[in-house]
Write an enzyme that holds these catalytic residues in place. Structure first.
Site, PDB file in Angstrom:
ATOM      1  N   ASP A  99      48.263  73.148 -82.357  1.00 55.42           N
ATOM      2  CA  ASP A  99      47.168  73.704 -82.019  1.00 55.42           C
ATOM      3  C   ASP A  99      46.115  74.264 -80.631  1.00 55.42           C
ATOM      4  OD1 ASP A  99      47.958  73.452 -84.645  1.00 55.42           O
ATOM      5  OD2 ASP A  99      45.055  72.005 -85.110  1.00 55.42           O
ATOM      6  N   LYS A 173      40.429  78.189 -86.181  1.00 57.75           N
ATOM      7  CA  LYS A 173      40.787  76.830 -86.874  1.00 57.75           C
ATOM      8  C   LYS A 173      38.927  75.868 -85.861  1.00 57.75           C
ATOM      9  CE  LYS A 173      41.730  72.257 -85.768  1.00 57.75           C
ATOM     10  NZ  LYS A 173      43.132  70.657 -85.141  1.00 57.75           N
ATOM     11  N   LYS A 207      41.428  77.182 -90.924  1.00 55.19           N
ATOM     12  CA  LYS A 207      41.309  75.644 -91.169  1.00 55.19           C
ATOM     13  C   LYS A 207      40.071  74.847 -90.480  1.00 55.19           C
ATOM     14  CE  LYS A 207      43.906  71.306 -89.017  1.00 55.19           C
ATOM     15  NZ  LYS A 207      44.796  70.952 -88.156  1.00 55.19           N
TER      16      LYS A 207
END
Length: 247
Positions: A99, A173, A207
């Protein structure tokens, strides 16, 4: 709906942030990973220096739980070389998912070409090793127009440079959960921000991270269309309850 398979159970505090010793903090991470294994969550998300330990625990338990980590966390303002080096070490340590924090301040300051280069090269590295890559855009630091722009930026780079079969391996995300905000404002995922991300990141998955602390909130995000939820309240969510605070 198996909500556990949407949950990235997350603990990203340093010992200093948690107000405990390094040994105690490592024990907290062990507890988070053990719980993820026991509850069969999708993934345990830990800091890079905890990846090797987490992978060892998962392997020892013969579990299918994935281990993820954050890269250039929490500000995302280091160089491409820094991001690649940190990601490379995480891959060597066995991380399944990476990430990356996108350099959102660089983007806001007009360094768009460098941001695009980072997204391209870091995504290429992760995908070349068969990893899932996620780009954290930090919605609390952005206005609606910037959320749209950054979601589309990541999407356009992936669609232009990678095969369609890989689109579902690159997420956009929402948040680190560490961005400082005041006046009770959310520093993580919100419904309006997630809707903008879903509309502008498609066909990439999204996400929702930070601020999802109850089963109802998680269910709402899933019904909107998110494919993962990052939370430090994974067990409370899975049990159908709510947590009082945290990421």
């Amino acid at each position: 709906m198996d909500i556990k398979q949407y949950l990235d159970s997350t603990y990203l505090k340093t010992a200093g942030q948690a107000g405990i010793t390094e040994v105690e903090n490592r024990d907290v991470v062990r507890g988070v990973v053990h719980e993820a294994i026991h509850e069969n969550f999708k993934l345990a998300m830990v800091r890079p220096d905890m990846v090797a330990m987490a992978k060892q625990m998962v392997a020892g338990a013969r579990s299918s739980v994935l281990v993820g980590t954050v890269i250039d966390f929490p500000l995302g303002n280091n160089s491409l070389e820094y991001k690649l080096a940190e990601a490379g070490q995480a891959i060597a340590d066995g991380a399944d998912e990476l990430d990356f924090v996108l350099d959102y301040e660089g983007f806001k300051n007009g360094n768009i070409a460098e941001v695009k280069k980072q997204v391209l090269e870091c995504t290429r590295l992760g995908l070349s090793y068969g990893k899932i890559v996620k780009w954290i855009i930090e919605v609390a630091a952005l206005n609606d127009h910037e959320i749209v722009q950054l979601s589309a930026l990541v999407k356009n780079i992936v669609v232009s440079n990678f095969e369609e079969t890989e689109y579902n391996r690159v997420f956009v995300k929402s948040s680190t959960g560490f961005y400082p905000v005041g006046d009770g404002k959310p520093n993580g995922a919100t419904v309006p921000a997630i809707k903008l991300m879903l509309e502008n990141a498609f066909p990439l998955p999204v996400k929702a991270a930070g601020g999802v602390r109850s089963f109802e909130e998680a269910q709402e995000m899933i019904l909107l269309g998110v494919k993962r939820i990052g939370t430090s309240s994974a067990k409370a969510i899975a049990d159908g309850g709510a947590a009082g605070g945290g990421y």
